[in-house]
Design a protein around this motif. Sequence first.
Motif, PDB file in Angstrom:
ATOM      1  N   ASN A   1      -2.676   1.749   8.842  1.00 38.97           N
ATOM      2  CA  ASN A   1      -3.085   0.439   9.366  1.00 38.97           C
ATOM      3  C   ASN A   1      -2.095  -0.674   9.041  1.00 38.97           C
TER       4      ASN A   1
ATOM      5  N   GLY B   1      -6.264  -1.719  19.887  1.00 42.12           N
ATOM      6  CA  GLY B   1      -7.636  -2.179  19.707  1.00 42.12           C
ATOM      7  C   GLY B   1      -8.348  -2.482  21.005  1.00 42.12           C
TER       8      GLY B   1
ATOM      9  N   GLU C   1     -10.780   4.304  16.842  1.00 41.40           N
ATOM     10  CA  GLU C   1     -11.429   3.723  15.665  1.00 41.40           C
ATOM     11  C   GLU C   1     -10.388   3.127  14.714  1.00 41.40           C
TER      12      GLU C   1
ATOM     13  N   GLU D   1      -7.580   1.820  15.505  1.00 38.21           N
ATOM     14  CA  GLU D   1      -7.004   0.601  16.071  1.00 38.21           C
ATOM     15  C   GLU D   1      -8.037  -0.518  16.273  1.00 38.21           C
ATOM     16  N   LYS D   2      -9.310  -0.197  16.173  1.00 36.31           N
ATOM     17  CA  LYS D   2     -10.350  -1.157  16.485  1.00 36.31           C
ATOM     18  C   LYS D   2     -10.217  -2.476  15.708  1.00 36.31           C
ATOM     19  N   PRO D   3      -9.946  -2.461  14.402  1.00 37.28           N
ATOM     20  CA  PRO D   3      -9.849  -3.729  13.657  1.00 37.28           C
ATOM     21  C   PRO D   3      -8.789  -4.673  14.201  1.00 37.28           C
ATOM     22  N   ILE D   4      -7.711  -4.126  14.737  1.00 30.95           N
ATOM     23  CA  ILE D   4      -6.608  -4.964  15.194  1.00 30.95           C
ATOM     24  C   ILE D   4      -6.981  -5.708  16.486  1.00 30.95           C
TER      25      ILE D   4
ATOM     26  N   LYS E   1      -9.907  -7.095  17.106  1.00 30.15           N
ATOM     27  CA  LYS E   1     -10.946  -8.111  16.867  1.00 30.15           C
ATOM     28  C   LYS E   1     -10.338  -9.492  16.669  1.00 30.15           C
TER      29      LYS E   1
END
Length: 349
Positions: A251, A281, A342, A344-347, A349
Amino acid sequence: MIMSEKKKQEFYKALVEKNPQYDGIFFAGIKTTGIFCHATCTAKKPKYENCEFYLTAEEALLAGFRPCKRCNPLHYPHSIPDEVEILVAAIENNPEKRWKEADFHELGIHSATARRKFKEVYGMTFVQYARSRRMGMAFKKILTGKKVIEQQVSVGYDSPSGFNDAFTKIMGNPPKKTSISIIYANIFSTPLGNMISLSDANYLYLLEFTDRRGLEREIEKLRVKQNARILPGNTDVHTSLVHQLNLYFSNKLFQFSIPILKSGTPFQMRVWDILSSIPPGQTMSYQDIASKLGDKNLVRAVGNANGANQIAIIIPCHRVINTNGELGGYGGGIERKKYLLELEKPIGK
């Protein structure tokens, strides 16, 4: 998938103790002999450092191991039908063979029956088994043949030295032309399993999971198109690739700066350019891409172009989903696609 050290220790203990509860749960590849066994094999137990552990037979085959003749690891949990046993023996007698319909008849076997029984026993088709054995041999050569003598390469490949690339036996030689290019192959581990990269001093040509369906054909087409020999060896491109992928899986990086050589039709290139524009993301549907190309009826063609992408993760075909929000297909497998999204999801947001 990468296996934890705790799980490896658990499997090694089961192997040493010949614990029958673990038969069919894992396969142990023995580096010193090149075979893979199940837990209750009666052969002398190897040292821990000489063992590799796999959850499926296909993984063991792709790692270059062959079935142990003493414990017959692939017999579990059923006895092998005669047709399947004959085919396994035939593959071991000639692992590089590319099977055709006539070959089954020569063995006195009905191909449809043999394929069905193979699937029932091993959970993979006969074609997958034969392919995995062939590719495993090539992968093993890559993993053990890092040192390449450049002078030997420059002399030519028809010289008495018999110098061959990692895929010559299973794919044949590329066309003979005046100029032959050299592409170097490396296999490395990721949290999602082993990947293979093909690169030279300037570009990355291919990045795929080693168990990707159709990988053998992808490499074959690449060798012919580039008139290339594929040799085990490192490049600066590969070194940068592994470094950036390690950051990606930690990450710490989501934009890659690897020089890649895209090789496709004009339409495929347009699709891949759109894929590369999808931010980490975020996702885009096949319909969205078709609309961007100016024709909403191009969904199927977009899907085919997406599947033809040979640069996994960096050209992010995993970010393409169905219009209804379902994940859709992925050459590396749905579980990997889910993992990458999953990750990449935080990036996003």
